[in-house]
Write an enzyme that holds these catalytic residues in place. Structure first.
Site, PDB file in Angstrom:
ATOM      1  N   HIS A 252       0.893  -1.124   0.128  1.00  0.00           N
ATOM      2  CA  HIS A 252      -0.013   0.096   0.014  1.00  0.00           C
ATOM      3  C   HIS A 252       0.813   1.429  -0.020  1.00  0.00           C
ATOM      4  O   HIS A 252       0.407   2.489  -0.196  1.00  0.00           O
ATOM      5  CB  HIS A 252      -1.010   0.039   1.175  1.00  0.00           C
ATOM      6  CG  HIS A 252      -2.356   0.431   0.801  1.00  0.00           C
ATOM      7  ND1 HIS A 252      -2.812   1.233  -0.180  1.00  0.00           N
ATOM      8  CD2 HIS A 252      -3.689   0.093   1.373  1.00  0.00           C
ATOM      9  CE1 HIS A 252      -3.895   1.254  -0.166  1.00  0.00           C
ATOM     10  NE2 HIS A 252      -4.538   0.482   0.527  1.00  0.00           N
ATOM     11  N   ASP A 256      -2.580   1.692  -4.842  1.00  0.00           N
ATOM     12  CA  ASP A 256      -3.752   1.991  -4.088  1.00  0.00           C
ATOM     13  C   ASP A 256      -5.066   1.016  -4.800  1.00  0.00           C
ATOM     14  O   ASP A 256      -4.626   0.481  -5.763  1.00  0.00           O
ATOM     15  CB  ASP A 256      -4.356   3.217  -3.830  1.00  0.00           C
ATOM     16  CG  ASP A 256      -4.257   3.974  -5.178  1.00  0.00           C
ATOM     17  OD1 ASP A 256      -4.821   3.558  -6.438  1.00  0.00           O
ATOM     18  OD2 ASP A 256      -3.868   5.337  -5.049  1.00  0.00           O
TER      19      ASP A 256
END
Length: 282
Positions: A252, A256
């Site tokens: 992350h 995304d």
């Protein structure tokens, strides 16, 4: 992982436990990366009569260190998409016998999946990136790591420039790399330079799993089992279709939900569009 059988297996970069589907949350601010964890100290585990002590090999120790570093440094998120591969199954099954006679190796489903992923990576290059602390490195070459298991170890050889190869070429690379692993002839150089990992967890019958990212890559895609299921079709009728889940673990810090969702949707579209009319294995 790659094993013997019709579909080369791609063992997970670590055991891949089944987990509930979780949506990727919005990225959170990232502070300076913490130092990599040190090797674990020996643990005092009582050994009873009949217990077997198995020494940790150098390869197993390296796997443990890399997986621990990945989980320690990378904030893992997870996404899954289901794909109707009925046409792919029919197309591949119509070719496999003649292909084996002509080429001398199996035409596997896994080769189709790796080709689809490499094509989608070319269209969504952010997926082919790595975290470098103060910057993100978007890699130009698309080098697909595949997992190959032996009795006690896991190797991740690399198919270089997979986007430039045909399905046949990818299938040959899979066959040759798996053979080198099992014969002990794989070179360390053949495990370097991977930019994205594709893992055939379906070879074990898995239908949903969450892989650990192959550090320093930003994502790993698990290809699950192809299973026949009743599916509601566009006309409202119910049909038995060949379905497969694609499970993506992502870093992350780099990726995304938006780009990962777009990437998975593109892989899905490519696989669902496979047919004799628009797909060549050569």
């Amino acid at each position: 992982m790659i094993e013997s059988g019709d579909i080369p297996s791609a063992p997970t970069t670590s055991p891949a436990p089944s987990v509930p589907v979780a949506e990727a949350s919005a990225p959170t601010p990232v502070t300076q990366a913490a130092p990599a964890p040190k090797a674990a100290e020996p643990v005092d585990v009582p050994v009873a009569a009949g217990d077997i002590e198995i020494p940790v090999t150098g390869v197993r120790r390296a796997i443990a260190s890399n997986m621990l570093r990945s989980k320690h440094e990378a904030p893992h998120a997870w996404m899954m998409i289901e794909v109707d591969v009925t046409n792919l199954v029919q197309y591949r099954d119509s070719l496999k016998n003649d292909f084996k006679k002509k080429e001398g190796f199996n035409l596997t489903y896994f080769a189709f999946f790796v080709k689809a992923v490499s094509q989608a990576l070319k269209e969504f290059p952010m997926m082919n990136s790595m975290w470098a602390g103060d910057k993100i490195i978007q890699k130009k070459d698309i080098n697909i790591s595949i997992a190959v298991a032996t009795e006690d170890s896991l190797y991740v050889p690399v198919i270089n420039n997979a986007d430039e190869k045909t399905i046949k070429g990818i299938g040959r690379d899979i066959q040759e790399l798996a053979g080198k692993v099992r014969s002990g002839k794989l070179k360390s150089s053949e495990m370097r330079g991977g930019t994205f990992t594709v893992n055939n967890t379906g070879s074990f019958g898995s239908v949903q799993s969450m892989g650990i990212i192959n550090h320093p890559q930003a994502a790993i895609l698990q290809i699950e089992s192809i299973v026949k299921r009743p599916v509601v079709m566009g006309n409202g009728m119910i049909g038995v279709r060949d379905m497969v889940n694609l499970c993506l673990s992502l870093d992350h810090r780099v990726l995304d939900g938006l780009v990962c969702g777009q990437f998975l949707a593109r892989v899905k579209a490519i696989l669902e569009n496979v047919s004799a009319e628009n797909t060549s294995i050569y």
